[in-house]
Design a protein around this motif. Structure first.
Motif, PDB file in Angstrom:
ATOM      1  N   UNK A  70       0.811  -1.217   0.000  1.00 40.88           N
ATOM      2  CA  UNK A  70       0.000   0.000   0.000  1.00 40.88           C
ATOM      3  C   UNK A  70       0.845   1.267   0.000  1.00 40.88           C
ATOM      4  N   UNK A  71       1.950   1.253   0.764  1.00 41.50           N
ATOM      5  CA  UNK A  71       2.780   2.455   0.835  1.00 41.50           C
ATOM      6  C   UNK A  71       3.394   2.780  -0.522  1.00 41.50           C
ATOM      7  N   UNK A  72       3.846   1.759  -1.239  1.00 40.60           N
ATOM      8  CA  UNK A  72       4.405   1.987  -2.574  1.00 40.60           C
ATOM      9  C   UNK A  72       3.357   2.582  -3.513  1.00 40.60           C
ATOM     10  N   UNK A  73       2.133   2.096  -3.397  1.00 41.22           N
ATOM     11  CA  UNK A  73       1.053   2.640  -4.224  1.00 41.22           C
ATOM     12  C   UNK A  73       0.784   4.106  -3.876  1.00 41.22           C
ATOM     13  N   UNK A  74       0.779   4.405  -2.583  1.00 45.73           N
ATOM     14  CA  UNK A  74       0.537   5.787  -2.167  1.00 45.73           C
ATOM     15  C   UNK A  74       1.649   6.707  -2.649  1.00 45.73           C
ATOM     16  N   UNK A  75       2.887   6.238  -2.562  1.00 49.70           N
ATOM     17  CA  UNK A  75       4.013   7.048  -3.025  1.00 49.70           C
ATOM     18  C   UNK A  75       3.961   7.245  -4.538  1.00 49.70           C
ATOM     19  N   UNK A  76       3.460   6.260  -5.257  1.00 49.18           N
ATOM     20  CA  UNK A  76       3.370   6.357  -6.715  1.00 49.18           C
ATOM     21  C   UNK A  76       2.247   7.297  -7.152  1.00 49.18           C
ATOM     22  N   UNK A  77       1.063   7.139  -6.535  1.00 52.05           N
ATOM     23  CA  UNK A  77      -0.109   7.910  -6.969  1.00 52.05           C
ATOM     24  C   UNK A  77      -0.243   9.247  -6.250  1.00 52.05           C
ATOM     25  N   UNK A  78       0.268   9.330  -5.026  1.00 51.77           N
ATOM     26  CA  UNK A  78       0.267  10.592  -4.304  1.00 51.77           C
ATOM     27  C   UNK A  78      -1.018  10.959  -3.597  1.00 51.77           C
ATOM     28  N   UNK A  79      -2.029  10.102  -3.673  1.00 47.96           N
ATOM     29  CA  UNK A  79      -3.300  10.384  -3.005  1.00 47.96           C
ATOM     30  C   UNK A  79      -4.097   9.091  -2.904  1.00 47.96           C
ATOM     31  N   UNK A  80      -5.251   9.179  -2.230  1.00 52.45           N
ATOM     32  CA  UNK A  80      -6.113   8.000  -2.086  1.00 52.45           C
ATOM     33  C   UNK A  80      -6.895   7.776  -3.376  1.00 52.45           C
ATOM     34  N   UNK A  81      -6.351   6.968  -4.253  1.00 54.28           N
ATOM     35  CA  UNK A  81      -7.026   6.642  -5.503  1.00 54.28           C
ATOM     36  C   UNK A  81      -8.051   5.526  -5.260  1.00 54.28           C
ATOM     37  N   UNK A  82      -8.996   5.328  -6.184  1.00 54.24           N
ATOM     38  CA  UNK A  82      -9.946   4.215  -6.038  1.00 54.24           C
ATOM     39  C   UNK A  82      -9.241   2.868  -5.880  1.00 54.24           C
ATOM     40  N   UNK A  83      -8.102   2.703  -6.560  1.00 52.66           N
ATOM     41  CA  UNK A  83      -7.370   1.438  -6.456  1.00 52.66           C
ATOM     42  C   UNK A  83      -6.829   1.226  -5.037  1.00 52.66           C
ATOM     43  N   UNK A  84      -6.306   2.291  -4.441  1.00 57.61           N
ATOM     44  CA  UNK A  84      -5.782   2.197  -3.074  1.00 57.61           C
ATOM     45  C   UNK A  84      -6.917   1.942  -2.087  1.00 57.61           C
ATOM     46  N   UNK A  85      -8.014   2.661  -2.243  1.00 60.01           N
ATOM     47  CA  UNK A  85      -9.149   2.491  -1.335  1.00 60.01           C
ATOM     48  C   UNK A  85      -9.693   1.071  -1.419  1.00 60.01           C
ATOM     49  N   UNK A  86      -9.806   0.553  -2.631  1.00 63.93           N
ATOM     50  CA  UNK A  86     -10.314  -0.803  -2.806  1.00 63.93           C
ATOM     51  C   UNK A  86      -9.378  -1.819  -2.151  1.00 63.93           C
ATOM     52  N   UNK A  87      -8.082  -1.625  -2.340  1.00 65.94           N
ATOM     53  CA  UNK A  87      -7.113  -2.563  -1.746  1.00 65.94           C
ATOM     54  C   UNK A  87      -7.104  -2.447  -0.225  1.00 65.94           C
ATOM     55  N   UNK A  88      -7.199  -1.230   0.271  1.00 69.19           N
ATOM     56  CA  UNK A  88      -7.242  -1.028   1.720  1.00 69.19           C
ATOM     57  C   UNK A  88      -8.497  -1.663   2.312  1.00 69.19           C
ATOM     58  N   UNK A  89      -9.593  -1.574   1.582  1.00 70.28           N
ATOM     59  CA  UNK A  89     -10.857  -2.119   2.083  1.00 70.28           C
ATOM     60  C   UNK A  89     -10.794  -3.637   2.249  1.00 70.28           C
ATOM     61  N   UNK A  90      -9.902  -4.297   1.512  1.00 71.21           N
ATOM     62  CA  UNK A  90      -9.740  -5.736   1.695  1.00 71.21           C
ATOM     63  C   UNK A  90      -9.272  -6.053   3.117  1.00 71.21           C
ATOM     64  N   UNK A  91      -8.358  -5.234   3.641  1.00 64.91           N
ATOM     65  CA  UNK A  91      -7.889  -5.423   5.000  1.00 64.91           C
ATOM     66  C   UNK A  91      -9.002  -5.138   6.004  1.00 64.91           C
ATOM     67  N   UNK A  92      -9.757  -4.074   5.753  1.00 62.76           N
ATOM     68  CA  UNK A  92     -10.851  -3.736   6.659  1.00 62.76           C
ATOM     69  C   UNK A  92     -11.917  -4.836   6.645  1.00 62.76           C
ATOM     70  N   UNK A  93     -12.187  -5.400   5.477  1.00 66.20           N
ATOM     71  CA  UNK A  93     -13.144  -6.504   5.381  1.00 66.20           C
ATOM     72  C   UNK A  93     -12.697  -7.689   6.220  1.00 66.20           C
ATOM     73  N   UNK A  94     -11.430  -8.049   6.086  1.00 66.66           N
ATOM     74  CA  UNK A  94     -10.900  -9.174   6.862  1.00 66.66           C
ATOM     75  C   UNK A  94     -11.006  -8.903   8.360  1.00 66.66           C
TER      76      UNK A  94
END
Length: 214
Positions: free
Chosen positions: A37-61
């Motif tokens: 996730x950190x690499x994605x944030x550093x690449x995109x620079x903000x909370x993109x839909x892709x980051x939110x979706x991936x983060x939500x997988x952890x919250x779901x678990x």
């Protein structure tokens, strides 16, 4: 009582586990981590839909693990709680909200960060709570990677330089990442140094005791 901890870096593990132990380890801790996730944030620079979706997988678990609340430990992703909280009945705590509430007792707040996106998340919270708050931010993007490379002394030296640079200009200094928590015990500062792990653990335990009391 069970509590889920969501991590984006391994450097957050020891500080938050130690904080819960010191506060009274009355809760079972479950850990959910995605270091990509950190690499994605550093690449995109903000909370993109892709980051939110991936983060939500952890919250779901975490939400499916019969926990009583969820604590984030990576400050760069704090604003995701505003997006995801309405989807879950379980309380999601930002990594820094307890610490920042303490910081708001001061008129001038200094932020020391080692991830470029972190100050954005912290300042949005501070200014939402107090639009007139004065914030001075110093950030060294990517400095956290020194810890991943085993260069702790070099990392700590750079962070302490940032702390000393802010002295005299602010009334309190916030160490924005959990990975910097240990530096608060090393640096000698003329103003209070605030860190998140202990404040977060205390707030979580208070919440759980209130929620689970008969």
């Amino acid at each position: 009582m069970k509590l889920a901890l969501i991590h984006a870096t391994t450097t957050a593990l020891d500080p938050i586990v130690r904080a819960f132990y010191e506060a009274g380890n009355e809760v079972e801790l479950l850990h959910f981590m995605d270091t990509g996730l950190l690499s994605m944030m550093e690449e995109y620079g903000s909370l993109t839909p892709e980051i939110i979706q991936r983060f939500s997988l952890l919250v779901n678990l975490a939400a499916q693990s019969d926990v009583n609340c969820i604590q984030l430990t990576c400050s760069a992703f704090n604003n995701v709680t505003n997006i995801l909280q309405p989807l879950y009945p379980i309380k999601l705590f930002r990594s820094d909200e307890a610490m920042l509430d303490e910081a708001l007792a001061y008129e001038r707040i200094g932020l020391v960060s080692t991830v470029r996106e972190t100050p954005i998340a912290l300042m949005s919270y501070l200014r939402e709570k107090n639009p007139s708050v004065k914030v001075k931010s110093l950030v060294e993007p990517g400095l956290i990677h020194l810890l991943f490379q085993g260069k702790k002394d070099q990392h700590d030296e750079q962070v302490m330089k940032m702390v000393h640079k802010l002295e005299g200009e602010v009334d309190a200094i916030v160490l924005s990442q959990y990975s910097m928590e240990h530096i608060a015990d090393q640096v000698h500062s003329s103003v209070p140094i605030l860190t998140a792990p202990r404040a977060s653990a205390k707030r979580c335990l208070t919440y759980l005791k209130t929620m689970c009391s008969p």
